[in-house]
Design a protein around this motif. Structure first.
Motif, PDB file in Angstrom:
ATOM      1  N   PHE A 220      30.687  27.528 -12.817  1.00 60.20           N
ATOM      2  CA  PHE A 220      31.184  28.427 -11.780  1.00 60.20           C
ATOM      3  C   PHE A 220      30.545  28.033 -10.461  1.00 60.20           C
ATOM      4  N   HIS A 221      31.361  28.062  -9.404  1.00 61.18           N
ATOM      5  CA  HIS A 221      30.941  27.485  -8.130  1.00 61.18           C
ATOM      6  C   HIS A 221      31.527  28.275  -6.971  1.00 61.18           C
ATOM      7  N   GLY A 222      31.222  27.824  -5.762  1.00 61.19           N
ATOM      8  CA  GLY A 222      31.786  28.457  -4.579  1.00 61.19           C
ATOM      9  C   GLY A 222      31.437  29.924  -4.505  1.00 61.19           C
ATOM     10  N   HIS A 223      32.433  30.759  -4.257  1.00 61.05           N
ATOM     11  CA  HIS A 223      32.189  32.190  -4.091  1.00 61.05           C
ATOM     12  C   HIS A 223      31.803  32.880  -5.394  1.00 61.05           C
ATOM     13  N   ASP A 224      32.012  32.230  -6.528  1.00 61.22           N
ATOM     14  CA  ASP A 224      31.670  32.846  -7.815  1.00 61.22           C
ATOM     15  C   ASP A 224      30.458  32.201  -8.477  1.00 61.22           C
ATOM     16  N   GLU A 225      29.688  31.410  -7.740  1.00 63.36           N
ATOM     17  CA  GLU A 225      28.512  30.797  -8.351  1.00 63.36           C
ATOM     18  C   GLU A 225      27.547  31.858  -8.869  1.00 63.36           C
TER      19      GLU A 225
ATOM     20  N   VAL B 293      35.374  29.234  -7.255  1.00 64.91           N
ATOM     21  CA  VAL B 293      36.211  28.470  -8.149  1.00 64.91           C
ATOM     22  C   VAL B 293      35.469  28.277  -9.488  1.00 64.91           C
ATOM     23  N   TRP B 294      36.220  28.185 -10.608  1.00 65.71           N
ATOM     24  CA  TRP B 294      35.650  27.905 -11.923  1.00 65.71           C
ATOM     25  C   TRP B 294      36.188  26.569 -12.421  1.00 65.71           C
ATOM     26  N   TYR B 295      35.301  25.749 -12.998  1.00 63.18           N
ATOM     27  CA  TYR B 295      35.702  24.489 -13.615  1.00 63.18           C
ATOM     28  C   TYR B 295      35.698  24.691 -15.136  1.00 63.18           C
ATOM     29  N   VAL B 296      36.859  24.546 -15.750  1.00 57.29           N
ATOM     30  CA  VAL B 296      36.993  24.801 -17.183  1.00 57.29           C
ATOM     31  C   VAL B 296      37.829  23.692 -17.810  1.00 57.29           C
TER      32      VAL B 296
END
Length: 594
Positions: free
Chosen positions: A255-260, A347-350
């Motif tokens: 999880f990154h950006g605004h959702d880190e 953003v989430w990387y999945v």
């Protein structure tokens, strides 16, 4: 390691004490000037058990996958290299079953100023490692990651050519100068006897085939899907082999950006609850409630120097048993396997890997879904106001249960029935006090996964239960001491608990159930002294205790850092007796930033 003495720490904090919600400090805002005996880089570590091959194994046979310097690689294609099974693996015969242990090693150095960067390693589109880089220092850092990748044995041994891909999106300019120099190496160990003389439980050995659920090359980014909001669904079209009799989905998530720092969000930021949902042709078939990994630049980078956060160098993955749903996918047609994130903010990387076990004696299996139940997600947040205008308090809870039962008939195993059940609970409290000058987050995620496989008589062929608990505590407080001075403290404590019990004829024959236990507890603190809006000094320290018990032995480590130095480090492969409170997961270790 030379002793380092802190002279100056510059931390960007507003001149007046206010809300401490800046949890992502730029490395340019944290400049540490050290006096050192030499120019030796500092070694950063993530505490984990050493990887050892089973007794009698030969090896290692080591193959350099890739060597590269990651400079300006942001929005550039992944770095790739051709892969074919190493000669030593071909010579060993037996294909994948010859491998007793496979270890993927990432070893890197960096010097200068740079952000932490997320990266991934893929083989043929199958992700093998998700990791975060260390944040460098002017005199350099060194770190390594060793991951057990034995479960990918069929992929490593597959005939023909494939492609290794590594994406590390780095940015280099006049301000951010750090270039990551990395080597990726595969180390293989081999069984002393051929497969025909060893007892092998096919359904619990490494899968016969591994299919990626990810984006495909060529592209100018990682192979992971990018989930940007709560309504975003990213998927891949998969045709499943018609003779599949077991399927497990392994999920990678970061999880990154605004959702880190999703666990700190208030209702105006979609709240602190997140789950990754897995969809098969649009239907919910599984979920992941993730461990709150904190990357090496998160909250305050000094917290992770030199002992990095749990899971930051080797992010955990999550397994979902999909065998009960085989009846939906054995028709030879393409099916959509997708991911979404509840309450997501960019953003989430999945992505994921499908581990498939195939019936070697037939071209097709048959299956039927017996029952399926997914309770409606129960999530709510309540808001309270403290007395006067002192602060705000948020309390969030969530729960979910997903259960499915199905049977599959194959020539090799007959008619077997699989039940997979997952339950989740979540609680988060977030308190703002001192007119917004302090924030405290308390959170616990509890996840249970149970799988039972029975034959036509009801005898248990395989069973596994996994209990996980992820406690998290974050406290950030800014105090005005005088009209010119202030103190800012950061405290983070978290634990990763997991107990797994496995039994059944497929697993261990007639032996008793096997128990695996992990308790990984970490607490760190940073204290920053401010004068007229500028940091003039800082102290920090971390303590971590790691205990892993398994049938192949026990490993224990207790390590403490102060500043950049390791001041206490005890490890043993004979674990000390654990108190009953610690065994139940109560309490946490203590440290100070002195």
């Amino acid at each position: 390691m030379p002793r380092l003495h802190l002279l100056l720490v510059l931390v960007f904090i507003p001149t007046t004490v206010a809300s401490p919600r800046n949890l992502r400090l730029s490395p340019a805002d944290i400049a540490v000037s050290d006096t050192a005996a030499d120019d030796t880089p500092i070694t950063y570590i993530e505490v984990d058990r050493p990887l050892r091959p089973p007794p009698g194994s030969s090896g290692p046979c080591s193959t350099l996958f890739l060597s590269h310097s990651f400079g300006f690689t942001y929005t550039k294609p992944p770095v790739t290299a051709a892969y074919s099974p190493p000669d030593c693996l071909v010579a060993a015969g037996d294909g994948a079953s010859a491998i007793s242990l496979a270890v993927l090693e990432w070893r890197a150095t960096c010097r200068g100023v740079q952000f932490d960067r997320i990266f991934g390693v893929w083989l043929g589109g199958v992700e093998l490692l998700r990791s975060c880089t260390a944040e460098p220092r002017p005199n350099g850092v060194v770190w390594s990651v060793s991951k057990d990748v034995t479960k990918y044995a069929s992929l490593l041994a597959a005939a023909g050519n494939s492609t290794i891909a590594v994406y590390l999106g780095n940015l280099v300019n006049d301000q951010y100068t750090g270039v990551y120099h990395a080597n990726v190496t595969l180390h293989l160990y081999f069984h002393p006897t051929p497969a025909t003389t060893r007892q092998r439980a096919s359904a619990t050995s490494p899968a016969d085939v591994i299919v990626p659920v990810s984006r495909s090359l060529p592209l100018n980014d990682g192979l992971w899907f990018q989930i940007q909001n709560a309504s975003d669904v990213e998927s891949a079209s998969i045709v499943f082999p018609s003779n599949t009799y077991r399927v497990v989905l392994e999920v990678y998530v970061s999880f990154h950006g605004h959702d880190e720092f999703w666990y700190t969000h208030t209702p105006d930021g979609n709240g602190p609850f997140r789950e990754v949902t897995v969809l098969l042709d649009g239907d919910l078939v599984g979920a992941v409630w993730p461990f709150p990994v904190i990357f090496t630049g998160g909250i305050n980078p000094l917290l992770w120097r030199p002992i990095t956060g749990i899971g930051s160098f080797n992010l955990p993955t999550y397994d979902i048993e999909l065998t009960p749903f085989l009846s939906k996918i054995l028709d030879g047609k393409a099916h959509e396997l997708g991911f979404a994130v509840t309450n997501a903010v960019d953003v989430w990387y999945v992505d994921g890997n499908l581990h498939l076990w195939l019936d070697a004696t037939s071209t097709a299996t048959t299956a039927s879904l017996v029952s399926y139940d997914a309770t409606r997600l129960a999530a709510k947040t309540t808001t309270s106001q403290f007395d006067g205008a002192d602060g705000q308090y948020y309390h969030t809870t969530a729960s979910q249960r997903i259960s499915a039962t199905g049977w599959v008939a194959s020539s090799s195993h007959g008619n077997v029935t699989t039940n997979a059940t997952n339950t989740f609970t979540f609680e988060n409290t977030n308190a703002f006090t001192s007119d917004g000058g302090a924030e405290t987050v308390n959170q616990t995620t509890i996840a249970y996964a149970g799988v039972t496989v029975t034959d036509h008589t009801g005898a248990i062929l395989y069973s596994q239960t996994s209990d996980q608990s992820f406690p998290l505590y974050v406290d950030i407080e800014a105090k005005q001491m005088t009209s010119h001075t202030a103190n800012v403290t950061y405290t983070v404590a978290r634990e990763y608990h997991e107990t797994t019990v496995t039994a059944g004829m497929w697993w261990s024959g007639a032996t008793p159930p096997q128990r695996r236990y992990l308790r990984n507890a970490q607490i760190g603190a940073v204290d920053v002294e401010m004068r007229d809006g500028t940091a003039v000094s800082a102290t920090w320290g971390t303590r971590q205790t790691y205990r892993r018990e398994a049938p192949d032995g026990c490993y224990f480590r207790n390590v403490t850092s102060r500043g950049y130095g390791i001041v206490f480090d005890e490890s043993n492969e004979i674990c000390p007796k654990e108190s009953s409170a610690a065994a139940r997961g109560e309490g946490s270790e203590e440290t100070s930033s002195s």
